[in-house]
Design a protein around this motif. Structure first.
Motif, PDB file in Angstrom:
ATOM      1  N   SER A 235      12.113  -4.986   0.253  1.00 36.72           N
ATOM      2  CA  SER A 235      10.477  -5.108   0.375  1.00 36.72           C
ATOM      3  C   SER A 235       9.518  -4.338   1.221  1.00 36.72           C
ATOM      4  CB  SER A 235      10.165  -6.593   0.404  1.00 36.72           C
ATOM      5  OG  SER A 235      10.791  -7.094   1.545  1.00 36.72           O
ATOM      6  N   VAL A 236      10.302  -3.985   2.317  1.00 36.57           N
ATOM      7  CA  VAL A 236       9.700  -3.181   3.114  1.00 36.57           C
ATOM      8  C   VAL A 236       9.316  -1.710   2.613  1.00 36.57           C
ATOM      9  CG1 VAL A 236       9.854  -1.927   5.469  1.00 36.57           C
ATOM     10  CG2 VAL A 236      10.713  -4.305   5.046  1.00 36.57           C
ATOM     11  N   VAL A 237      10.348  -1.161   1.962  1.00 39.21           N
ATOM     12  CA  VAL A 237      10.344  -0.033   1.433  1.00 39.21           C
ATOM     13  C   VAL A 237       9.490   0.048   0.312  1.00 39.21           C
ATOM     14  CG1 VAL A 237      11.745   1.896   0.071  1.00 39.21           C
ATOM     15  CG2 VAL A 237      12.704   0.730   1.887  1.00 39.21           C
ATOM     16  N   SER A 238       9.252  -0.877  -0.564  1.00 39.22           N
ATOM     17  CA  SER A 238       8.183  -1.130  -1.554  1.00 39.22           C
ATOM     18  C   SER A 238       6.963  -1.170  -1.138  1.00 39.22           C
ATOM     19  CB  SER A 238       8.441  -2.661  -2.300  1.00 39.22           C
ATOM     20  OG  SER A 238       7.681  -2.760  -3.709  1.00 39.22           O
ATOM     21  N   VAL A 239       6.604  -1.599  -0.063  1.00 34.90           N
ATOM     22  CA  VAL A 239       5.408  -1.880   0.479  1.00 34.90           C
ATOM     23  C   VAL A 239       4.915  -0.135   1.011  1.00 34.90           C
ATOM     24  CG1 VAL A 239       3.681  -2.516   2.321  1.00 34.90           C
ATOM     25  CG2 VAL A 239       5.196  -3.976   1.000  1.00 34.90           C
ATOM     26  N   LEU A 240       5.945   0.275   1.589  1.00 31.21           N
ATOM     27  CA  LEU A 240       5.850   1.555   2.535  1.00 31.21           C
ATOM     28  C   LEU A 240       5.403   2.752   1.173  1.00 31.21           C
ATOM     29  CD1 LEU A 240       8.616   1.896   5.089  1.00 31.21           C
ATOM     30  CD2 LEU A 240       6.274   1.841   5.371  1.00 31.21           C
TER      31      LEU A 240
ATOM     32  N   SER B  81       4.300   2.029  -1.775  1.00 36.35           N
ATOM     33  CA  SER B  81       3.012   2.096  -2.235  1.00 36.35           C
ATOM     34  C   SER B  81       1.736   2.392  -1.479  1.00 36.35           C
ATOM     35  CB  SER B  81       2.443   0.391  -2.460  1.00 36.35           C
ATOM     36  OG  SER B  81       2.683  -0.178  -1.236  1.00 36.35           O
ATOM     37  N   ILE B  82       1.865   2.876  -0.372  1.00 40.35           N
ATOM     38  CA  ILE B  82       1.055   3.413   0.690  1.00 40.35           C
ATOM     39  C   ILE B  82       1.202   4.938   0.911  1.00 40.35           C
ATOM     40  CG2 ILE B  82      -0.033   3.275   2.855  1.00 40.35           C
ATOM     41  CD1 ILE B  82       0.624   0.187   2.892  1.00 40.35           C
ATOM     42  N   LEU B  83       2.337   5.258   1.098  1.00 43.75           N
ATOM     43  CA  LEU B  83       2.669   6.601   1.787  1.00 43.75           C
ATOM     44  C   LEU B  83       3.172   7.522   1.061  1.00 43.75           C
ATOM     45  CD1 LEU B  83       4.206   5.732   5.343  1.00 43.75           C
ATOM     46  CD2 LEU B  83       1.786   6.281   4.823  1.00 43.75           C
ATOM     47  N   SER B  84       3.678   7.356  -0.395  1.00 38.28           N
ATOM     48  CA  SER B  84       4.266   8.088  -1.658  1.00 38.28           C
ATOM     49  C   SER B  84       3.236   9.092  -1.852  1.00 38.28           C
ATOM     50  CB  SER B  84       4.850   7.430  -2.405  1.00 38.28           C
ATOM     51  OG  SER B  84       3.920   6.688  -3.264  1.00 38.28           O
ATOM     52  N   THR B  85       3.734  10.209  -2.479  1.00 39.79           N
ATOM     53  CA  THR B  85       2.864  11.336  -3.076  1.00 39.79           C
ATOM     54  C   THR B  85       2.112  10.509  -4.239  1.00 39.79           C
ATOM     55  OG1 THR B  85       4.379  13.034  -2.849  1.00 39.79           O
ATOM     56  CG2 THR B  85       2.872  13.353  -4.404  1.00 39.79           C
ATOM     57  N   GLU B  86       2.633   9.607  -4.866  1.00 36.84           N
ATOM     58  CA  GLU B  86       1.885   9.092  -5.925  1.00 36.84           C
ATOM     59  C   GLU B  86       0.762   8.296  -5.492  1.00 36.84           C
ATOM     60  OE1 GLU B  86       2.773   5.928  -9.904  1.00 36.84           O
ATOM     61  OE2 GLU B  86       4.325   6.404  -8.337  1.00 36.84           O
ATOM     62  N   ALA B  87       1.057   7.330  -4.514  1.00 36.56           N
ATOM     63  CA  ALA B  87      -0.095   6.648  -3.708  1.00 36.56           C
ATOM     64  C   ALA B  87      -1.306   7.321  -3.236  1.00 36.56           C
ATOM     65  CB  ALA B  87       0.581   5.451  -2.807  1.00 36.56           C
ATOM     66  N   CYS B  88      -0.859   8.447  -2.647  1.00 35.42           N
ATOM     67  CA  CYS B  88      -2.035   9.288  -2.036  1.00 35.42           C
ATOM     68  C   CYS B  88      -2.946   9.846  -2.993  1.00 35.42           C
ATOM     69  CB  CYS B  88      -1.561  10.206  -1.083  1.00 35.42           C
ATOM     70  SG  CYS B  88      -0.563   9.623   0.503  1.00 35.42           S
ATOM     71  N   LYS B  89      -2.333  10.263  -4.329  1.00 40.02           N
ATOM     72  CA  LYS B  89      -3.044  10.823  -5.179  1.00 40.02           C
ATOM     73  C   LYS B  89      -3.609   9.868  -6.098  1.00 40.02           C
ATOM     74  CE  LYS B  89      -0.369  15.363  -5.578  1.00 40.02           C
ATOM     75  NZ  LYS B  89       0.383  16.057  -6.285  1.00 40.02           N
ATOM     76  N   THR B  90      -3.137   8.904  -6.440  1.00 43.46           N
ATOM     77  CA  THR B  90      -3.633   8.004  -7.544  1.00 43.46           C
ATOM     78  C   THR B  90      -4.403   6.556  -6.828  1.00 43.46           C
ATOM     79  OG1 THR B  90      -1.703   6.787  -7.764  1.00 43.46           O
ATOM     80  CG2 THR B  90      -2.000   8.596  -9.028  1.00 43.46           C
ATOM     81  N   GLY B  91      -4.005   6.427  -5.576  1.00 42.89           N
ATOM     82  CA  GLY B  91      -4.579   5.492  -4.871  1.00 42.89           C
ATOM     83  C   GLY B  91      -3.542   4.352  -4.451  1.00 42.89           C
ATOM     84  N   MET B  92      -4.106   3.553  -3.335  1.00 40.89           N
ATOM     85  CA  MET B  92      -3.148   2.445  -2.457  1.00 40.89           C
ATOM     86  C   MET B  92      -3.619   1.045  -2.929  1.00 40.89           C
ATOM     87  SD  MET B  92      -2.831   4.630   0.703  1.00 40.89           S
ATOM     88  CE  MET B  92      -4.773   4.744   0.852  1.00 40.89           C
ATOM     89  N   PRO B  93      -3.033   0.117  -2.543  1.00 35.85           N
ATOM     90  CA  PRO B  93      -3.274  -1.148  -2.597  1.00 35.85           C
ATOM     91  C   PRO B  93      -4.339  -1.734  -1.674  1.00 35.85           C
ATOM     92  CG  PRO B  93      -1.270  -1.117  -1.599  1.00 35.85           C
ATOM     93  CD  PRO B  93      -1.425   0.397  -2.159  1.00 35.85           C
ATOM     94  N   THR B  94      -5.203  -2.691  -1.958  1.00 36.44           N
ATOM     95  CA  THR B  94      -6.088  -3.267  -0.898  1.00 36.44           C
ATOM     96  C   THR B  94      -5.439  -4.109   0.206  1.00 36.44           C
ATOM     97  OG1 THR B  94      -6.534  -5.100  -2.378  1.00 36.44           O
ATOM     98  CG2 THR B  94      -8.085  -3.289  -2.662  1.00 36.44           C
ATOM     99  N   VAL B  95      -6.097  -4.472   1.264  1.00 36.50           N
ATOM    100  CA  VAL B  95      -5.569  -5.302   2.120  1.00 36.50           C
ATOM    101  C   VAL B  95      -4.892  -6.681   1.520  1.00 36.50           C
ATOM    102  CG1 VAL B  95      -6.099  -6.668   4.412  1.00 36.50           C
ATOM    103  CG2 VAL B  95      -6.720  -4.392   4.079  1.00 36.50           C
ATOM    104  N   GLY B  96      -5.901  -7.148   0.718  1.00 29.93           N
ATOM    105  CA  GLY B  96      -5.727  -8.465  -0.124  1.00 29.93           C
ATOM    106  C   GLY B  96      -4.340  -8.280  -1.048  1.00 29.93           C
ATOM    107  N   GLN B  97      -4.059  -7.105  -1.661  1.00 31.12           N
ATOM    108  CA  GLN B  97      -3.145  -7.084  -2.427  1.00 31.12           C
ATOM    109  C   GLN B  97      -1.896  -7.048  -1.691  1.00 31.12           C
ATOM    110  OE1 GLN B  97      -4.424  -3.723  -4.508  1.00 31.12           O
ATOM    111  NE2 GLN B  97      -4.977  -4.534  -6.229  1.00 31.12           N
ATOM    112  N   LEU B  98      -1.839  -6.279  -0.541  1.00 28.33           N
ATOM    113  CA  LEU B  98      -0.909  -6.477   0.573  1.00 28.33           C
ATOM    114  C   LEU B  98      -0.371  -7.747   0.917  1.00 28.33           C
ATOM    115  CD1 LEU B  98      -1.580  -2.999   2.524  1.00 28.33           C
ATOM    116  CD2 LEU B  98       0.338  -3.418   0.874  1.00 28.33           C
ATOM    117  N   LEU B  99      -1.388  -8.581   1.279  1.00 24.89           N
ATOM    118  CA  LEU B  99      -1.171  -9.893   1.905  1.00 24.89           C
ATOM    119  C   LEU B  99      -0.471 -10.694   0.694  1.00 24.89           C
ATOM    120  CD1 LEU B  99      -4.497 -10.637   3.607  1.00 24.89           C
ATOM    121  CD2 LEU B  99      -2.348 -10.734   4.505  1.00 24.89           C
TER     122      LEU B  99
END
Length: 488
Positions: free
Chosen positions: A333-338, A340-358
């Motif tokens: 689950s740690v890798v999943s969150v990482l 969703s934020i730091l991957s190439t796909e996330a940086c290009k297409t968008g990251m989750p909000t704080v509410g979604q991370l919670l």
């Protein structure tokens, strides 16, 4: 009252987070050299033949690689030593001396404070200085005074900024480290907080003492250790909660990193809530400007949280960003969150909000034991001013991202155009065009020769195969019409 009440003067403020570059264009024989405590790729020396042209050229390449390494290193590139070496004109001031002058003026207006000792180079900002101080009314309690220049993202008016600074000591949140005193002048700000000997989250990870210089602590730490899963989940949830609190209140932050999180009694407390109000650029700005999807203070906070989560997990910052392959972690689950934020796909297409991370499995079922009531009152006028300042800050970031994006595209095009493979393609294409042109010229000449050969040249007005009409003879009648003469 502000510690220096003077009329506001327009001033060009440098963004110290903009990376500098250096290119060696020539060589010169000198007797001096530099020393660094960090493992850097310095080219080798030799005692004999060190003035040979080939050796100098090779060493120049090595020194260029050395400079490229320094200017691309996140911590080194923003250090005062490197900035002064590469840009003497803009970084020649003695910021400690300037800070002492400003602090002395403040102490004249409020003599209950006294400097105990300077805390030399404990932060990463060039234009920020720290001093251990004490209140004469409470001499046993040590507090830390920070002085900093206003930054290039300062978009609040002086009046609105002073109002916002006065509100900082009134913030009551279990995950924000309290401010004792805050004030601003036309060009700088001064804040006082209680000094925490327990250190920051990064101190805890790197096993270092809080008072040591920033470069010494974090450039090449000898002992690093990631946190256990329970701590990762607890600290991560606490940080997300305070980010949500700031976002809901309309306070721009954008300054989350592991050195801005104090640890007290297994509780994370954020530092430097005032940074965006003062116009200071983010610690991760040199990364953020590379990704056009990270264009709001909220998305900056999420991206920064990804870096903090990575450090909590692996004990060190990521080597490069984006990150698409993560080492083994305490939980998938740690890798999943990482990812969703730091991957190439996330940086290009968008990251989750704080509410979604919670709401992710990593943090959703973590119970927070602290039930302290959250308090913060802000006037509607100041809230509107903060909103406008936040939009201006984001606009400057987006404009910078656009320029960098265009420059990157141009550089790629030039690099592609100048590559050996592309040169070969252009040569082959040029030869093909040359042969095609020669072939077409031969066809034209052949056609012209065939038209001009045969029984004779044709009249320019008649076709060679057309019969010649008989001549018309006779006398003109009327309006020049010819009638044939009857045969004799």
């Amino acid at each position: 009252m502000a510690f220096l009440d003077k009329p506001s003067v327009a001033k060009l403020r440098l963004d110290d987070t903009v990376p500098l570059t250096a290119v060696i264009e020539a060589s010169q024989s000198l007797q001096s050299h530099t020393i660094s405590g960090i493992n850097l790729p310095l080219p080798p020396k030799k005692l004999i033949g060190n003035m040979d042209r080939e050796f100098i050229a090779e060493r120049q390449k090595g020194l260029q690689a050395y400079l490229n390494f320094i200017t691309s290193h996140h911590i080194l590139s923003s250090s005062e030593l490197v900035k002064k070496f590469l840009d003497t004109n803009n970084y020649s001031a003695n910021y400690t001396e300037i800070a002492l002058q400003q602090v002395s003026m403040f102490f004249r207006s409020d003599p209950k404070w006294e400097v105990v000792e300077p805390l030399k180079d404990i932060g990463w900002r060039i234009r920020k200085r720290y001093f251990l101080v004490k209140n004469k009314e409470q001499p046993k309690e040590r507090q830390v005074l920070s002085w900093v220049d206003l930054g290039p993202d300062k978009f609040l008016s002086d009046k609105d900024l002073q109002s916002a600074m006065k509100l900082l000591p009134t913030i009551s949140n279990p995950y924000i480290f309290p401010v004792t005193f805050a004030s601003t002048s036309e060009s700088s700000a001064l804040l006082i907080r209680v000094f925490s000997e327990k250190g920051t989250l990064r101190d805890h990870i790197c096993k270092v003492k809080p008072r040591e210089p920033f470069l010494k602590k974090y450039c090449n730490p000898k002992k690093i250790q990631g946190l256990e899963l329970q701590q990762i989940r607890t600290f991560g949830r606490q940080i997300l909660e305070v980010l949500k609190f700031l976002h809901d209140k309309g306070i721009p932050y954008g300054h989350l990193h592991a050195s801005n999180v104090l640890i007290e009694d297994d509780t994370c407390k954020l530092l430097d809530i005032e940074n965006s109000l003062l116009g200071l650029p983010s610690y991760y700005r040199s990364y953020i400007t590379q990704f056009r999807k990270i264009n709001t203070t909220e998305s900056i906070d999420v991206y920064s949280f990804g870096h903090v989560l990575y450090e909590m997990t692996y004990g060190r910052p990521p080597d490069t960003v984006p990150v698409d392959h993560f080492p083994p972690a305490p939980s998938p689950s740690v890798v999943s969150v990482l990812h969703s934020i730091l991957s190439t796909e996330a940086c290009k297409t968008g990251m989750p909000t704080v509410g979604q991370l919670l709401q992710t499995p990593l943090f959703s079922d973590m119970l927070l034991m602290n039930s302290e009531k959250l308090q913060f009152k802000i006037t509607a006028k100041l809230k509107d001013a903060l909103k406008i300042a936040k939009e201006s800050l984001e606009k400057r970031l987006q404009e910078e991202q656009k320029v960098i994006h265009q420059h990157r595209r141009l550089t790629r095009a030039q690099s592609h155009h100048g590559s050996e493979e592309e040169k070969k393609k252009r040569k082959i294409l040029a030869r093909k065009k040359s042969r095609q042109s020669a072939y077409e010229n031969e066809e034209d000449l052949s056609a012209k020769y065939n038209n001009n050969s045969g029984s004779g040249a044709s009249s320019p007005l008649t076709s060679p195969s057309s019969p010649t009409p008989p001549p018309m003879t006779g006398k003109p009648l009327g309006h020049g019409t010819l009638f044939p003469t009857p045969p004799c």
